[in-house]
Design a protein around this motif. Structure first.
Motif: not given
Length: 164
Positions: A121, A124-125
């Protein structure tokens, strides 16, 4: 409860009629719902699911209770009204920089994700936000620590940071 297959424009129009306001234009849509501007300088978001509606409403109620209007310079919309039958929330319209969309957020407890999922996560951010990621990561941290709101749907379209 609203039928999730009912046309969002129809539900938003019903909500606006009940409030004595007029819908002006579509402001956008996403996985959780559709958003429409009004002649009252507000936005009406109608949700596809009760779960997302309940989550976003709980966050807006918390933010209103704490009188949160901005976080490190990012405007936060304020709750104006809502209708749990139509799964509609009316909020103020904010100008950039801003942080939006609390439908996928968790209140008071972080999601129970594995370390691997959390690392993916964040990776990806970091890729999505590029040089803005440290500031966005601070926003995410402050929402969790100060308000008990764990932001999960963190994307450039929900904030005023552009994609790299």
């Amino acid at each position: 409860m609203a039928n999730p297959f009912t046309d969002p424009l129809h539900r938003a129009s019903d909500y606006a009629t009940q409030r004595g306001i007029l819908l002006k234009q579509s402001l956008g849509y996403g996985k959780d719902g559709s958003v429409f501007g009004t002649d009252a300088a507000t936005a009406v978001k109608v949700f596809r699911s009760t779960t997302c509606f309940d989550s976003e409403l709980a966050c807006y109620l918390r933010l209103r209770e704490l009188d949160v209007r901005q976080v490190i310079g990012h405007a936060v919309p304020r709750l104006v009204s809502f209708d749990d039958h139509l799964l509609a929330i009316e909020m103020t319209i904010v100008q950039p920089p801003y942080i939006l969309d609390f439908a996928s957020s968790r209140l008071d407890f972080p999601p129970d994700f594995s370390d691997e999922i959390l690392a993916q996560w964040e990776s990806d951010r970091r890729e999505e936000f590029g040089p803005h990621w440290p500031h966005v990561r601070l926003l995410v941290h402050l929402f969790a620590e100060n308000f008990g709101i764990y932001l999960l749907d963190v994307h450039p379209r929900n904030s005023s940071f552009p994609s790299p």
